[in-house]
Scaffold this motif. Structure first.
Motif, mmCIF file in Angstrom:
data_model
loop_
_atom_site.group_PDB
_atom_site.id
_atom_site.type_symbol
_atom_site.label_atom_id
_atom_site.label_comp_id
_atom_site.label_asym_id
_atom_site.label_seq_id
_atom_site.Cartn_x
_atom_site.Cartn_y
_atom_site.Cartn_z
ATOM 1 N N LYS A 1 -14.694 -2.575 6.567
ATOM 2 C CA LYS A 1 -13.228 -2.499 6.448
ATOM 3 C C LYS A 1 -12.555 -3.134 7.660
ATOM 4 O O LYS A 1 -11.590 -3.889 7.538
ATOM 5 C CB LYS A 1 -12.788 -1.050 6.294
ATOM 6 C CG LYS A 1 -11.280 -0.857 6.199
ATOM 7 C CD LYS A 1 -10.938 0.599 5.955
ATOM 8 C CE LYS A 1 -9.425 0.790 5.825
ATOM 9 N NZ LYS A 1 -8.708 0.510 7.092
ATOM 10 N N GLN B 1 -3.445 6.586 3.259
ATOM 11 C CA GLN B 1 -4.538 5.615 3.267
ATOM 12 C C GLN B 1 -5.070 5.351 1.862
ATOM 13 O O GLN B 1 -5.401 4.214 1.525
ATOM 14 C CB GLN B 1 -5.657 6.120 4.179
ATOM 15 C CG GLN B 1 -5.258 6.136 5.655
ATOM 16 C CD GLN B 1 -6.342 6.721 6.533
ATOM 17 O OE1 GLN B 1 -7.481 6.266 6.535
ATOM 18 N NE2 GLN B 1 -6.007 7.759 7.272
ATOM 19 N N GLU C 1 -15.438 -1.179 -2.689
ATOM 20 C CA GLU C 1 -15.445 -1.172 -1.230
ATOM 21 C C GLU C 1 -16.840 -1.510 -0.715
ATOM 22 O O GLU C 1 -16.997 -2.258 0.251
ATOM 23 C CB GLU C 1 -15.019 0.211 -0.722
ATOM 24 C CG GLU C 1 -13.562 0.549 -0.947
ATOM 25 C CD GLU C 1 -12.668 -0.027 0.127
ATOM 26 O OE1 GLU C 1 -13.047 0.034 1.315
ATOM 27 O OE2 GLU C 1 -11.594 -0.541 -0.222
ATOM 28 N N GLN D 1 -2.604 3.017 0.181
ATOM 29 C CA GLN D 1 -2.691 1.650 0.694
ATOM 30 C C GLN D 1 -3.926 0.918 0.183
ATOM 31 O O GLN D 1 -3.872 -0.271 -0.112
ATOM 32 C CB GLN D 1 -2.696 1.680 2.229
ATOM 33 C CG GLN D 1 -1.367 2.119 2.831
ATOM 34 C CD GLN D 1 -1.458 2.368 4.325
ATOM 35 O OE1 GLN D 1 -2.508 2.798 4.832
ATOM 36 N NE2 GLN D 1 -0.380 2.118 5.039
ATOM 37 N N ARG D 2 -5.042 1.627 0.078
ATOM 38 C CA ARG D 2 -6.307 0.975 -0.256
ATOM 39 C C ARG D 2 -6.562 0.921 -1.758
ATOM 40 O O ARG D 2 -7.117 -0.051 -2.267
ATOM 41 C CB ARG D 2 -7.467 1.710 0.429
ATOM 42 C CG ARG D 2 -7.413 1.668 1.948
ATOM 43 C CD ARG D 2 -8.492 2.561 2.527
ATOM 44 N NE ARG D 2 -8.374 2.660 3.977
ATOM 45 C CZ ARG D 2 -9.074 3.508 4.727
ATOM 46 N NH1 ARG D 2 -9.949 4.315 4.161
ATOM 47 N NH2 ARG D 2 -8.909 3.549 6.029
ATOM 48 N N GLN D 3 -6.208 1.995 -2.466
ATOM 49 C CA GLN D 3 -6.612 2.096 -3.864
ATOM 50 C C GLN D 3 -5.457 2.385 -4.822
ATOM 51 O O GLN D 3 -5.683 2.536 -6.019
ATOM 52 C CB GLN D 3 -7.660 3.209 -4.014
ATOM 53 C CG GLN D 3 -8.900 3.003 -3.159
ATOM 54 C CD GLN D 3 -9.904 4.124 -3.328
ATOM 55 O OE1 GLN D 3 -10.304 4.453 -4.446
ATOM 56 N NE2 GLN D 3 -10.292 4.740 -2.225
ATOM 57 N N GLU E 1 -10.063 -6.400 7.500
ATOM 58 C CA GLU E 1 -8.682 -6.328 7.974
ATOM 59 C C GLU E 1 -8.429 -7.354 9.074
ATOM 60 O O GLU E 1 -7.376 -7.998 9.111
ATOM 61 C CB GLU E 1 -8.365 -4.916 8.451
ATOM 62 C CG GLU E 1 -8.288 -3.896 7.321
ATOM 63 C CD GLU E 1 -8.005 -2.493 7.805
ATOM 64 O OE1 GLU E 1 -8.068 -2.270 9.047
ATOM 65 O OE2 GLU E 1 -7.726 -1.615 6.963
ATOM 66 N N ASP F 1 -3.723 -9.248 -3.518
ATOM 67 C CA ASP F 1 -4.726 -8.483 -2.786
ATOM 68 C C ASP F 1 -6.120 -8.823 -3.302
ATOM 69 O O ASP F 1 -6.289 -9.702 -4.139
ATOM 70 C CB ASP F 1 -4.456 -6.985 -2.895
ATOM 71 C CG ASP F 1 -4.573 -6.469 -4.323
ATOM 72 O OD1 ASP F 1 -4.800 -7.288 -5.243
ATOM 73 O OD2 ASP F 1 -4.418 -5.252 -4.538
#
Length: 669
Positions: free
Chosen positions: A96, A278, A27, A281-283, A100, A20
């Motif tokens: 974002k 979420q 961000e 998934q992101r952090q 993606e 990743d």
């Protein structure tokens, strides 16, 4: 295929060791980097120009590119007197979305590969160090290209000039070069900067916006996180003996996405709903790891660590190794064995007596999984595998049973039964070595063990292989039981699925059916997995504190990520207690909102075999409905469900099967 700056800058940033984007990139920084990349591409395409005073539109003609056209349209309709700083910040609001889409394009074009957990890796195309382009030419891989330009005196291509300057302005270049290399290349980089006419006004704006990171609002302390009301001493223990997803959804609606739960002497911090998914998934990788519960689970399975208890590079390598053998392709390659086993089991139901759904379908799914994943027809052992998994989960993870439960005679027998099964699997794989043929996940694990015995030592093989087989049994078998029960209650849906199955098998194309050929059946299975959340929640340990829903979540805390809560929220699934397969039609697509439909968990530890499980469940149901008429016994029976860490069907659900038609012989390999 045109590779845009946003795609190439992400290729430079991507940390393949972890699969990743690195945690060191905030961000905000990532948003600014891709925003600058989009504007640089628009400038290179002659659509915009800029100076110290303002950024101006030169040509509003769309480029038919989903990365660039939204920003081009924004510039065309927006204020005409704003400078590059404004448009960098404005475009970064879509950061974002741009990231993606850029990563998705890299996957679609074969430059990256991704797995079920959303991790990204170089494809075979990418590893060849060249990319295909739309006109059939080859483009040199970005990192190789940049390094060749930096370490030579050649005159670079204008795109490479822009990309190097963008990488330098955003700090990406600092991370690619060692301190010694940066000193050595200082003059060369300055020389290339002077060649960049496109970015002369955009690059200072990128640097300026990086410094303008938003100040997060002050977070409330953990002590102010609301707690679910409960009984003295018991707390919410009684409420939590039912459907955990429904319980967590109720608390989410009353208290918000973060709350505390007390059950007897155990206190849990819960993150629930789409926001929790979420965040994971992101952090999740930056702040969470699996807790000691999963280490104890691994030990009880006979391994120092199974994949569910691993983190970081070892976890990524294990996932990469296992992904091909848990993909839908392995079912397509072994379709004759899959259908033979399924039909053989169905034939055993046709003897006239009532069939116990749970044990019959566990046996069928176990045999299917054995053939697909281990090249072994596991005729017996489903009950032992289910008992072993259920007991370990209840004792070590859910803590619903005392530890002495693991010493019960039936559990000891289940361990011995599995050990004998594992030895049989190893013997089969030793015998088939010379013959070759399609590999499976056990082959891939054995190959990993031979290549890297430290990552996967021999003593861990029984536990790792066993956890895969048990997970397949646990997910697919229970889903098929629940789906069969719901179908027998709903003749309209059953008839629609039967007609769909007849069309599939009568056409002779069932050897590798896409799920689109089983639309009703797949939507029925999806709704089953929403109503009966096989993975309603997961336990994690906080490694680095973070702010969630306005509260500080402290390092060292044990938390619950309640995936399944979103499945029962009426704002996402109207009338959530109603069984409605039309939720998944293109017109409604209620499951498409971010974080609301999570039947296979999420984040780094999401289920690797979810694509395989979806096809396995749908094709199993289609075969049953195509070949049999089923009647529930007793008629109108209401299914009993045992709730714990996940729902399990009770044994008392039975059916009588009658042959509907002669066995279909149209299926081909």
């Amino acid at each position: 295929m045109t590779i845009r700056f946003a795609e190439e800058i992400l290729l430079l940033i991507l940390d393949e060791e972890h699969g990743d984007l690195p945690e060191s990139y905030s961000e905000h920084l990532l948003d600014i980097v891709v925003a600058g990349a989009v504007l640089m591409d628009l400038a290179l395409e002659g659509r915009i120009d800029t100076d110290l005073e303002k950024l101006v539109l030169v040509d509003s003609t769309p480029l038919e590119d989903e990365l660039l056209d939204p920003t081009l349209a924004d510039v065309a309709t927006g204020p005409g007197d704003r400078n590059a700083d404004y448009w960098i910040a404005r475009t970064a609001e879509r950061g974002k979305e741009i990231r993606e889409r850029a990563l998705s394009r890299l996957v679609e074009n074969g430059i990256l590969e991704t797995d079920a957990g959303g991790m990204f890796f170089s494809s075979a195309v990418s590893r060849s160090r060249r990319y295909p382009t739309r006109d059939g030419r080859q483009m040199e891989e970005v990192r190789l290209r940049i390094m060749r330009v930096l370490f030579s005196d050649e005159i670079p291509d204008p795109r490479d000039v822009v990309l190097i300057c963008l990488s330098d302005a955003s700090g990406v270049l600092r991370r690619l070069l060692t301190p010694q290399e940066r000193i050595r290349l200082r003059e060369r980089i300055e020389q290339i900067r002077k060649l960049d006419l496109i970015g002369r006004f955009l690059l200072p704006a990128i640097r300026q916006n990086q410094l303008a990171a938003p100040t997060p609002p002050a977070a409330r302390p953990p002590s102010e996180i609301p707690e679910v009301k409960g009984l003295p001493f018991l707390g919410s223990a009684l409420s939590m003996t039912g459907d955990l997803s429904v319980f967590f959804a109720r608390q989410y609606r009353e208290l918000g996405p973060v709350f505390r739960v007390r059950a007897l002497n155990r206190r849990l911090l819960v993150l629930a709903g789409p926001e929790a998914v979420q965040f994971l998934q992101r952090q999740g990788k930056a702040h969470l790891r699996t807790g000691n519960e999963w280490l104890r689970f691994s030990w009880e399975m006979g391994a120092s660590k199974t994949i569910i208890a691993q983190e970081g590079p070892p976890h990524v390598r294990m996932r990469k190794t296992m992904a091909p053998g848990l993909s839908p392709q392995c079912l397509h390659e072994r379709m004759p064995d899959f259908m033979r086993i399924t039909r053989t089991e169905i034939a055993g139901w046709l003897q006239g007596g009532p069939v116990t759904a749970r044990s019959a379908l566990q046996r069928m799914i176990t045999r299917q999984a054995g053939a697909l994943l281990a090249n072994l027809d596991m005729v017996d052992g489903s009950d032992d595998l289910d008992r072993l998994l259920g007991t370990i989960l209840d004792v070590e993870v859910a803590r619903r049973r005392p530890r002495w439960w693991l010493k019960l005679p039936q559990v000891s027998r289940a361990r011995k039964s599995y050990r004998a099964l594992f030895e049989e699997i190893m013997a089969v794989h030793e015998r088939r070595k010379p013959s070759g043929g399609p590999s499976n996940v056990v082959d891939d694990l054995l190959d990993l063990h031979r290549r890297d015995p430290r990552l996967l030592p021999e003593e861990d093989l029984p536990g790792v292989v066993g956890s895969i087989l048990i997970a397949a049994l646990h997910t697919a078998a229970y889903t098929v039981v629940f789906a069969l029960y719901e179908a027998l209650k709903r003749p309209r849906f059953l008839n629609a699925m039967r007609a769909e199955a007849d069309a599939l098998f009568d056409s002779g194309t069932a050897a590798a059916p896409p799920l689109s050929r089983l639309d009703v059946t797949n939507r029925f299975a999806m709704e089953t997995m929403r109503v009966y959340s096989i993975t309603p929640a997961v336990l994690r340990r906080v490694t680095n504190s973070f702010v969630f829903a306005g509260h500080t979540i402290p390092a060292g805390a044990d938390i619950v990520i309640a995936y399944g809560a979103a499945h029962h929220l009426p704002e996402h699934f109207p009338d959530p207690q109603r069984f409605d397969i039309d939720r998944y039609t293109p017109e409604r697509a209620e499951h498409r909102a971010a974080g609301v439909y999570v039947p296979f968990s999420a984040g780094a530890h999401s289920c690797l075999g979810k694509g395989l499980a979806q096809i396995q469940v749908a094709l199993t149901l289609a075969t049953i409905f195509h070949e049999t008429d089923l009647e529930m016994r007793p008629p109108g029976y209401r299914l009993k469900v045992s709730y714990g860490l996940s729902p399990r069907p009770a044994d008392s659900f039975r059916f009588v099967a009658r042959r509907r038609r002669e066995r279909d012989t149209a299926l081909t390999a």
